[in-house]
Design a protein around this motif. Structure first.
Motif, PDB file in Angstrom:
ATOM      1  N   LYS A 122      22.470  68.044  22.855  1.00 50.81           N
ATOM      2  CA  LYS A 122      23.216  69.247  22.501  1.00 50.81           C
ATOM      3  C   LYS A 122      24.559  68.783  21.932  1.00 50.81           C
ATOM      4  O   LYS A 122      25.092  67.754  22.364  1.00 50.81           O
ATOM      5  CB  LYS A 122      23.443  70.115  23.739  1.00 50.81           C
ATOM      6  CG  LYS A 122      22.177  70.719  24.302  1.00 50.81           C
ATOM      7  CD  LYS A 122      22.492  71.558  25.517  1.00 50.81           C
ATOM      8  CE  LYS A 122      21.217  72.156  26.100  1.00 50.81           C
ATOM      9  NZ  LYS A 122      21.493  72.896  27.338  1.00 50.81           N
ATOM     10  N   PRO A 123      25.121  69.536  20.984  1.00 44.92           N
ATOM     11  CA  PRO A 123      26.374  69.103  20.345  1.00 44.92           C
ATOM     12  C   PRO A 123      27.493  68.787  21.333  1.00 44.92           C
ATOM     13  O   PRO A 123      28.226  67.808  21.159  1.00 44.92           O
ATOM     14  CB  PRO A 123      26.750  70.286  19.452  1.00 44.92           C
ATOM     15  CG  PRO A 123      25.447  70.954  19.152  1.00 44.92           C
ATOM     16  CD  PRO A 123      24.606  70.769  20.396  1.00 44.92           C
ATOM     17  N   GLU A 124      27.634  69.570  22.370  1.00 45.15           N
ATOM     18  CA  GLU A 124      28.746  69.366  23.314  1.00 45.15           C
ATOM     19  C   GLU A 124      28.585  68.105  24.177  1.00 45.15           C
ATOM     20  O   GLU A 124      29.530  67.674  24.833  1.00 45.15           O
ATOM     21  CB  GLU A 124      28.955  70.605  24.190  1.00 45.15           C
ATOM     22  CG  GLU A 124      27.783  70.965  25.080  1.00 45.15           C
ATOM     23  CD  GLU A 124      26.778  71.912  24.423  1.00 45.15           C
ATOM     24  OE1 GLU A 124      26.023  72.542  25.187  1.00 45.15           O
ATOM     25  OE2 GLU A 124      26.722  72.019  23.188  1.00 45.15           O
ATOM     26  N   HIS A 125      27.408  67.484  24.167  1.00 43.17           N
ATOM     27  CA  HIS A 125      27.174  66.282  24.968  1.00 43.17           C
ATOM     28  C   HIS A 125      26.928  65.036  24.116  1.00 43.17           C
ATOM     29  O   HIS A 125      26.672  63.958  24.659  1.00 43.17           O
ATOM     30  CB  HIS A 125      25.978  66.504  25.910  1.00 43.17           C
ATOM     31  CG  HIS A 125      26.206  67.601  26.892  1.00 43.17           C
ATOM     32  ND1 HIS A 125      27.066  67.478  27.952  1.00 43.17           N
ATOM     33  CD2 HIS A 125      25.712  68.856  26.947  1.00 43.17           C
ATOM     34  CE1 HIS A 125      27.086  68.615  28.633  1.00 43.17           C
ATOM     35  NE2 HIS A 125      26.273  69.467  28.047  1.00 43.17           N
ATOM     36  N   PHE A 126      27.036  65.202  22.793  1.00 46.86           N
ATOM     37  CA  PHE A 126      26.754  64.087  21.896  1.00 46.86           C
ATOM     38  C   PHE A 126      27.670  62.891  22.148  1.00 46.86           C
ATOM     39  O   PHE A 126      27.212  61.755  22.259  1.00 46.86           O
ATOM     40  CB  PHE A 126      26.860  64.529  20.434  1.00 46.86           C
ATOM     41  CG  PHE A 126      26.622  63.404  19.469  1.00 46.86           C
ATOM     42  CD1 PHE A 126      25.340  62.940  19.234  1.00 46.86           C
ATOM     43  CD2 PHE A 126      27.679  62.787  18.830  1.00 46.86           C
ATOM     44  CE1 PHE A 126      25.112  61.889  18.367  1.00 46.86           C
ATOM     45  CE2 PHE A 126      27.466  61.737  17.956  1.00 46.86           C
ATOM     46  CZ  PHE A 126      26.176  61.289  17.722  1.00 46.86           C
ATOM     47  N   GLU A 127      28.969  63.124  22.253  1.00 49.32           N
ATOM     48  CA  GLU A 127      29.922  62.017  22.435  1.00 49.32           C
ATOM     49  C   GLU A 127      29.670  61.267  23.737  1.00 49.32           C
ATOM     50  O   GLU A 127      29.807  60.048  23.795  1.00 49.32           O
ATOM     51  CB  GLU A 127      31.371  62.509  22.369  1.00 49.32           C
ATOM     52  CG  GLU A 127      31.836  62.840  20.973  1.00 49.32           C
ATOM     53  CD  GLU A 127      31.706  61.682  19.985  1.00 49.32           C
ATOM     54  OE1 GLU A 127      32.006  60.527  20.349  1.00 49.32           O
ATOM     55  OE2 GLU A 127      31.295  61.936  18.839  1.00 49.32           O
ATOM     56  N   GLU A 128      29.273  61.969  24.764  1.00 50.22           N
ATOM     57  CA  GLU A 128      28.972  61.314  26.044  1.00 50.22           C
ATOM     58  C   GLU A 128      27.748  60.396  25.913  1.00 50.22           C
ATOM     59  O   GLU A 128      27.749  59.266  26.412  1.00 50.22           O
ATOM     60  CB  GLU A 128      28.752  62.363  27.127  1.00 50.22           C
ATOM     61  CG  GLU A 128      28.635  61.788  28.512  1.00 50.22           C
ATOM     62  CD  GLU A 128      28.563  62.869  29.580  1.00 50.22           C
ATOM     63  OE1 GLU A 128      28.270  62.496  30.729  1.00 50.22           O
ATOM     64  OE2 GLU A 128      28.807  64.049  29.284  1.00 50.22           O
ATOM     65  N   ALA A 129      26.718  60.872  25.240  1.00 49.20           N
ATOM     66  CA  ALA A 129      25.524  60.043  25.026  1.00 49.20           C
ATOM     67  C   ALA A 129      25.869  58.839  24.155  1.00 49.20           C
ATOM     68  O   ALA A 129      25.453  57.711  24.439  1.00 49.20           O
ATOM     69  CB  ALA A 129      24.415  60.868  24.382  1.00 49.20           C
ATOM     70  N   ARG A 130      26.645  59.085  23.129  1.00 50.85           N
ATOM     71  CA  ARG A 130      27.066  57.996  22.233  1.00 50.85           C
ATOM     72  C   ARG A 130      27.837  56.931  23.007  1.00 50.85           C
ATOM     73  O   ARG A 130      27.579  55.745  22.880  1.00 50.85           O
ATOM     74  CB  ARG A 130      27.926  58.602  21.127  1.00 50.85           C
ATOM     75  CG  ARG A 130      28.477  57.631  20.141  1.00 50.85           C
ATOM     76  CD  ARG A 130      29.268  58.391  19.109  1.00 50.85           C
ATOM     77  NE  ARG A 130      30.095  57.494  18.355  1.00 50.85           N
ATOM     78  CZ  ARG A 130      30.504  57.733  17.136  1.00 50.85           C
ATOM     79  NH1 ARG A 130      30.177  58.842  16.528  1.00 50.85           N
ATOM     80  NH2 ARG A 130      31.258  56.867  16.514  1.00 50.85           N
ATOM     81  N   ARG A 131      28.766  57.351  23.824  1.00 53.76           N
ATOM     82  CA  ARG A 131      29.584  56.435  24.634  1.00 53.76           C
ATOM     83  C   ARG A 131      28.708  55.669  25.631  1.00 53.76           C
ATOM     84  O   ARG A 131      28.840  54.462  25.806  1.00 53.76           O
ATOM     85  CB  ARG A 131      30.675  57.225  25.351  1.00 53.76           C
ATOM     86  CG  ARG A 131      31.726  56.413  26.027  1.00 53.76           C
ATOM     87  CD  ARG A 131      32.916  57.241  26.552  1.00 53.76           C
ATOM     88  NE  ARG A 131      32.607  58.606  26.986  1.00 53.76           N
ATOM     89  CZ  ARG A 131      32.803  59.704  26.241  1.00 53.76           C
ATOM     90  NH1 ARG A 131      33.282  59.609  25.030  1.00 53.76           N
ATOM     91  NH2 ARG A 131      32.502  60.896  26.715  1.00 53.76           N
ATOM     92  N   ARG A 132      27.770  56.360  26.254  1.00 55.33           N
ATOM     93  CA  ARG A 132      26.899  55.730  27.262  1.00 55.33           C
ATOM     94  C   ARG A 132      26.071  54.610  26.641  1.00 55.33           C
ATOM     95  O   ARG A 132      25.984  53.514  27.185  1.00 55.33           O
ATOM     96  CB  ARG A 132      25.994  56.794  27.895  1.00 55.33           C
ATOM     97  CG  ARG A 132      24.942  56.257  28.847  1.00 55.33           C
ATOM     98  CD  ARG A 132      25.557  55.738  30.137  1.00 55.33           C
ATOM     99  NE  ARG A 132      24.595  55.598  31.189  1.00 55.33           N
ATOM    100  CZ  ARG A 132      23.808  54.524  31.364  1.00 55.33           C
ATOM    101  NH1 ARG A 132      23.891  53.506  30.562  1.00 55.33           N
ATOM    102  NH2 ARG A 132      22.960  54.483  32.368  1.00 55.33           N
ATOM    103  N   PHE A 133      25.480  54.870  25.479  1.00 58.34           N
ATOM    104  CA  PHE A 133      24.683  53.838  24.819  1.00 58.34           C
ATOM    105  C   PHE A 133      25.566  52.721  24.273  1.00 58.34           C
ATOM    106  O   PHE A 133      25.213  51.548  24.356  1.00 58.34           O
ATOM    107  CB  PHE A 133      23.806  54.433  23.711  1.00 58.34           C
ATOM    108  CG  PHE A 133      22.479  54.902  24.222  1.00 58.34           C
ATOM    109  CD1 PHE A 133      21.404  54.035  24.290  1.00 58.34           C
ATOM    110  CD2 PHE A 133      22.319  56.201  24.654  1.00 58.34           C
ATOM    111  CE1 PHE A 133      20.180  54.457  24.783  1.00 58.34           C
ATOM    112  CE2 PHE A 133      21.101  56.639  25.144  1.00 58.34           C
ATOM    113  CZ  PHE A 133      20.033  55.763  25.201  1.00 58.34           C
ATOM    114  N   ALA A 134      26.709  53.069  23.723  1.00 53.69           N
ATOM    115  CA  ALA A 134      27.611  52.049  23.161  1.00 53.69           C
ATOM    116  C   ALA A 134      28.106  51.091  24.239  1.00 53.69           C
ATOM    117  O   ALA A 134      28.299  49.904  23.981  1.00 53.69           O
ATOM    118  CB  ALA A 134      28.784  52.708  22.453  1.00 53.69           C
TER     119      ALA A 134
END
Length: 151
Positions: A77-89
């Motif tokens: 979902k758009p509001e959780h994209f940055e969190e997923a991106r940060r977690r994988f990075a």
């Protein structure tokens, strides 16, 4: 691949170094029509400017004992994209992370010790990052073209 902002000779030098970073300045010069000294000066300038970021020994993770490579597709979902991106990075399993077209979509190339540790990693991400709409992991059987280098 042509790099913007450098001339044709520098692009040819970079292309030769990509193919074989162990080429001598004399060998490169012979192929691009420059002296060894001129090639050395150009390579030094490319290094200083950041066009050439370094030299590495390329190994195939698929040939490494005790590791497996897998690709993970993630849509959030758009509001959780940055969190997923940060977690994988931030995950040591992640070798390459790409944001692709589509609604909040990531593609991660990852390595792990086994299928079991891959499952544990993917499940941990799924449970810890809210808003994941889909997550799919696929084992890599063969790298047919190109490479990726774990750092």
């Amino acid at each position: 691949m042509q790099i913007n902002g450098i001339d044709e000779k520098d692009n040819r030098i970079v292309g030769l170094l990509r193919a074989n970073a162990r080429m001598t300045y004399s060998e490169i010069g012979g192929q691009v029509g420059l002296s060894r000294t001129a090639v050395k000066a150009r390579v030094s300038a490319l290094e200083r400017s950041g066009v050439i970021k370094g030299y590495r020994a390329v190994t195939d993770p698929l040939d490494s004992a005790g590791t497996m490579t897998f690709v993970v597709n993630i849509e959030t979902k758009p509001e959780h994209f940055e969190e997923a991106r940060r977690r994988f990075a931030q995950s040591p399993e992640t070798v390459v992370l790409l944001q692709t077209t589509g609604s909040c979509h990531l593609l991660a190339v990852c390595v792990s010790e086994s299928i079991q540790t891959m499952k544990v990693f993917v499940n941990a991400v799924y449970k810890s990052v809210p808003g994941i709409l889909s997550i799919n992991a696929h084992s890599v059987l063969e790298v047919i073209k190109g490479s990726f280098i774990p750092e």
